[in-house]
Design an enzyme around this catalytic site. Structure first.
Site, short mmCIF file in Angstrom:
data_model
loop_
_atom_site.label_atom_id
_atom_site.label_comp_id
_atom_site.label_asym_id
_atom_site.label_seq_id
_atom_site.Cartn_x
_atom_site.Cartn_y
_atom_site.Cartn_z
N THR A 209 0.84 -1.20 0.00
CA THR A 209 0.00 0.00 0.00
C THR A 209 0.87 1.24 0.00
O THR A 209 2.07 1.18 0.26
CB THR A 209 -0.90 0.07 1.25
OG1 THR A 209 -0.11 0.44 2.39
CG2 THR A 209 -1.59 -1.25 1.52
N ASP A 210 0.27 2.37 -0.26
CA ASP A 210 0.92 3.64 0.02
C ASP A 210 0.58 4.02 1.46
O ASP A 210 -0.12 3.29 2.17
CB ASP A 210 0.47 4.71 -0.98
CG ASP A 210 1.51 5.81 -1.16
OD1 ASP A 210 2.35 6.00 -0.26
OD2 ASP A 210 1.48 6.50 -2.19
N TRP A 211 1.04 5.16 1.88
CA TRP A 211 1.01 5.61 3.27
C TRP A 211 -0.41 5.60 3.85
O TRP A 211 -1.27 6.38 3.42
CB TRP A 211 1.62 7.00 3.34
CG TRP A 211 1.86 7.57 4.69
CD1 TRP A 211 0.98 8.32 5.43
CD2 TRP A 211 3.06 7.47 5.47
NE1 TRP A 211 1.56 8.68 6.61
CE2 TRP A 211 2.84 8.18 6.67
CE3 TRP A 211 4.30 6.85 5.28
CZ2 TRP A 211 3.81 8.29 7.66
CZ3 TRP A 211 5.26 6.97 6.26
CH2 TRP A 211 5.03 7.67 7.44
N ALA A 212 -0.66 4.70 4.79
CA ALA A 212 -1.92 4.66 5.56
C ALA A 212 -3.16 4.48 4.69
O ALA A 212 -4.26 4.85 5.10
CB ALA A 212 -2.07 5.92 6.42
N ASP A 213 -3.01 3.87 3.53
CA ASP A 213 -4.14 3.85 2.61
C ASP A 213 -5.21 2.82 2.94
O ASP A 213 -6.34 2.93 2.45
CB ASP A 213 -3.65 3.68 1.17
CG ASP A 213 -3.27 5.00 0.54
OD1 ASP A 213 -3.88 6.02 0.92
OD2 ASP A 213 -2.39 5.03 -0.33
#
Length: 825
Positions: A358-362
């Site tokens: 994932t990307d940041w906190a997605d």
């Protein structure tokens, strides 16, 4: 019995076909090691491999947001944080919670305060993260600022020692070093991706990534979140500068070269001088409807398959080991929840066995922002079942406990956990982290050295685009006196852009003090006595990236009185991701006023555009004798520009995107015929569908001239299985040596879906001495002329195609229609 044997034979044959179709043929030894490891692992350990936390969690200094529920962040919480860091007098919270920009400033100030003491690992937290929760991956840069290569070694060695002792599995550390060793002090910075695209030089891209891999591995970091192969097709988008421009073929070609540069030729066995690549952001990230970061797109199935998927397909076929997912959504469905794109297109159709992160906190965004889940637990269920293998959480290890609950409850099948853990383990085995979890700095003697610096300088020189040169005002004569002005003239921050020493690039001026700004480079090149510096406009150092101080334009005008030429360095300050969103694409009014006032002096103006995306300058472009688009050329950008403007090196860059002229005329080069660039609709009704551009994709001047002739093709008629070989003669008819990027475009003249007016299909870069002629060969697979039909399937229709190379055109004819039943050609 015979039926059973036949069935087994059929199953084995299918498995064999799939294995052969895999982009990376698997190593049986590695697969056996993975099998043995999985059998020994507990459920908790498998889930730990799927978890990625930021290094901030392991910091001895406290996390200012620790213990605060991000879904219920209150003004009172912020007041406590500000008081802790003695910032309470700097911000007025009487009107409530400040906007995101101010919150970003606060975060960066707190990072700076924490950074001042240097980074130290918290051993107790290390026990929790690795000992208790078995976390398998850490990311990001300590304290939000670049570390020395020695510090990286120290940090990662300790993490790896802990990981090997506690769980017998190495950690994999990842960073966003997207244009060189950009989070390592003393490392080599290359130009940003948009510049590398402008070189139209495959070898430079591969070499830049190879050097970046070498220097990244010197710090024991085995994984970089690069290359960025989103299509930058909306100039409003704040991440235009990270990728390889607006065209899918250019992104696919450069993305492939970057992957090979990072990983080497054998993706199963990554050497100690190479690292794993991570393609981002899968996919369609560069065309948000609003033009703002992390906001929804509305991409058709045809465009998604034909254009946005193409770079990922090419890079995966080149061996890319991991993919990071687009943070936004398309047509209402977040990409992190899209089973069809994550599992079907990527894993099943391609038989790809890499890692999806994932990307940041997605995953959190699925419930907190996108409202397709009621809570974090449900969001985890949706994302993991859709095909996510690793969650960049990045602060909250509740991912581990919640995912275990989901497995125990039967909401996430054990087969999905085993598949994800297997993929992460495979990545680690391919990197040889089990045998060598960290590296020895003495094995990397070329780190930050002259050889790498020369390569970065060369890349910067080839990336800059000469857009205008009226009356051949350039190159400048060495005895002339020059006023250097504008807010970008004396800044390393603006040369580098984001992801440079820090997320927003705001630490570059202090971290890159040993490199030359444009001002210093010109002083070195022309002599201090020939340089006058008066910026006229400056950026507010402690403010938001777009904020400028009260202008002092009169001082710049006065300074112009005793010079021969004016070099106005204008554009943008550095920014990254969402903080870079804007509401006005025009260049700032202060900078426009500066150029207008300087034009009244009558002195010839050379505009230097130092910007991550094209800011509209149509009002001041006519006032300039010359225009150079340097974009974001990195630490050696000032030196490169001085070499080019002095004529020591010739320009050879070409535009990797379309530069807009008007705010409501944003368009790409592969527009549809009804968009009528430069031509109004004819007949009784004039819908004024005219779109004008400032500079076209592929445009670029130099100090010599090239003539094209004798465009030929080896077959004038073809079918889908053919390869077309085009040749064209290119002659240098000027008086200086130069490099020319030879671009081949195709136009489908009639099709069942309205075709794009033209598409880039091939390119080569050649160097020619004065008077020299070279025959350039450009090969084109006929199947590359196919398009995705309304039914979502690839089709090449019989009919005529126009081919253009320079000013030469020819026609070829497809004699037979072919439709592909498989999803990818």
């Amino acid at each position: 019995m015979r039926k059973i044997l036949l069935l087994l034979f059929f199953v084995n044959a299918v498995v064999l076909v799939f294995a052969q179709a895999s982009p990376i043929p698997r190593d049986p030894k590695i697969e056996a090691q993975i099998d043995a490891m999985l059998k020994k692992m507990t459920l908790e350990e498998k889930i730990g491999q799927m978890t990625q936390l930021t290094i901030d969690v392991l910091a001895k200094s406290s996390n200012p947001f620790a213990g605060i529920n991000p879904d219920n962040f209150k003004v009172s919480d912020l007041k406590k944080i500000l008081k802790t860091y003695k910032l309470d007098k700097d911000y007025d919270l009487s009107k409530g919670m400040p906007n995101k920009d101010v919150l970003g400033q606060i975060y960066l100030k707190i990072q700076a305060i924490q950074t001042s003491g240097g980074f130290q690992l918290n051993e107790a937290m290390l026990d929790s993260v690795i000992g208790k929760y078995k976390v398998g991956s850490i990311l990001n840069v300590p304290n939000g600022v670049a570390q020395s290569v020695g510090k990286w070694q120290e940090i990662i060695k300790r993490i790896q020692e802990k990981s090997m002792k506690e769980i017998g599995i190495p950690c994999i550390y990842g960073v966003d070093q997207i244009h060189g060793t950009t989070y390592t002090l003393g490392g080599t910075f290359f130009p940003q991706g948009i510049n590398m695209a402008a070189t139209f030089n495959r070898q430079l891209v591969r070499e830049g990534s190879r050097i970046s891999a070498y220097e990244t591995r010197a710090g024991s970091i085995p994984w970089t979140f690069a290359p960025v192969i989103d299509l930058g097709r909306d100039p409003r988008w704040p991440r235009m500068w990270e990728n390889f421009g607006e065209d899918s073929y250019l992104n696919a070609t450069m993305g492939r070269e970057s992957v090979i540069g990072f990983q080497g030729e054998d993706a199963n066995h990554i050497g100690i001088n190479n690292i794993a690549a991570c393609l981002k952001h899968y996919m369609g990230y560069g065309v948000p409807v609003s033009g703002k970061d992390r906001t929804p797109s509305s991409i058709t199935q045809q465009d998604m398959r034909e254009k946005h998927f193409a770079p990922f397909l090419a890079a995966i076929r080149a061996g890319a080991l991991s993919v990071m997912v687009n943070s936004a959504m398309n047509n209402g469905l977040p990409f992190h929840a899209n089973y069809e794109l994550l599992t079907k297109w990527l894993k099943e159709d391609l038989q790809w066995d890499g890692v999806v992160v994932t990307d940041w906190a997605d995953i959190n965004n699925l419930y907190s922002r996108d409202h397709i889940a009621a809570n974090k637990k449900e969001a985890i269920k949706i994302a993991i079942n859709a095909g996510i293998d690793m969650s960049m959480d990045p602060y909250d290890w509740r991912f581990c406990t919640l995912l275990k609950e989901l497995v125990d409850e039967g909401e996430v099948p054990m087969s999905r956990i085993d598949d994800a853990a297997r993929r992460v383990l495979r990545l680690k085995y391919r990197l040889n982290l089990f045998d060598k979890p960290y590296n020895n700095l003495k094995d990397y003697p070329l780190f930050g050295g002259v050889e790498h610096a020369n390569a970065a300088l060369h890349a910067a020189e080839e990336s800059m685009v000469l857009l205008k040169n009226t009356d051949r005002v350039l190159p400048l004569q060495k005895e002339t006196k020059v006023l250097i002005t504008g807010p970008n003239a004396n800044s390393m921050r603006t040369l580098n852009g984001g992801w440079s020493y820090s997320w927003q690039g705001d630490k570059a001026d202090e971290c890159a003090i040993g490199y030359n700004t444009i001002l210093k480079s010109f002083a070195n090149k022309l002599g201090v006595d020939h340089i006058v510096y008066e910026p006229g406009v400056t950026y507010k150092k402690e403010g938001s990236w777009w904020e400028e101080n009260t202008p002092e334009i009169d001082r710049a005008v006065q300074a112009a009185a005793n010079v021969d030429y004016i070099v106005a360095c204008i554009g943008e300050n550095s920014y990254c991701e969402t903080p870079g969103n804007l509401t006005n694409l025009f260049l700032s009014q202060n900078q426009i006023d500066l150029v207008k006032a300087l034009a009244k002096t009558g002195k010839p103006i050379i505009l230097v555009l130092n910007e991550g995306r094209p800011r509209i300058i149509s009002e001041i472009e006519p006032l300039a004798k010359a225009v150079v688009n340097i974009m974001l050329p990195g630490n050696y950008g000032g030196d490169a520009l001085a070499n080019l403007i002095a004529g020591d090196v010739n320009f050879s860059g070409k535009m990797p995107y379309t530069y807009p002229k008007e705010i409501n005329s944003l368009i790409t080069y592969d527009y549809k015929p009804c968009e009528h660039i430069g031509k109004q609709m004819e007949g009784a009704y004039n819908y004024d569908a005219q779109v004008s551009v400032q500079w076209a994709f592929g445009y670029g001047l130099c100090y010599t001239n090239f003539e094209y002739s004798n465009l030929k093709v080896d077959k004038s008629s073809f079918t889908a299985d053919d390869i077309l070989t085009f040749t064209v003669d290119v002659r240098n008819v000027g008086s200086q040596s130069g490099k020319e990027s030879v671009l081949l475009f195709s136009s489908d003249l009639v099709a069942s879906l309205t075709p794009d007016t033209r598409r880039l299909r091939a390119f080569e870069k050649v160097e020619l001495k004065p008077g020299e002629t070279k025959t350039v060969t450009l090969k084109l697979k006929a199947s590359d002329l196919a398009f995705v039909g309304y039914d979502g399937k690839w089709i090449l229709e019989k009919g005529d195609f126009r081919i253009q190379v320079g000013n030469q055109t020819t026609r070829v004819v497809c004699t037979d229609t072919k439709k592909w039943e498989e999803p990818n050609k």
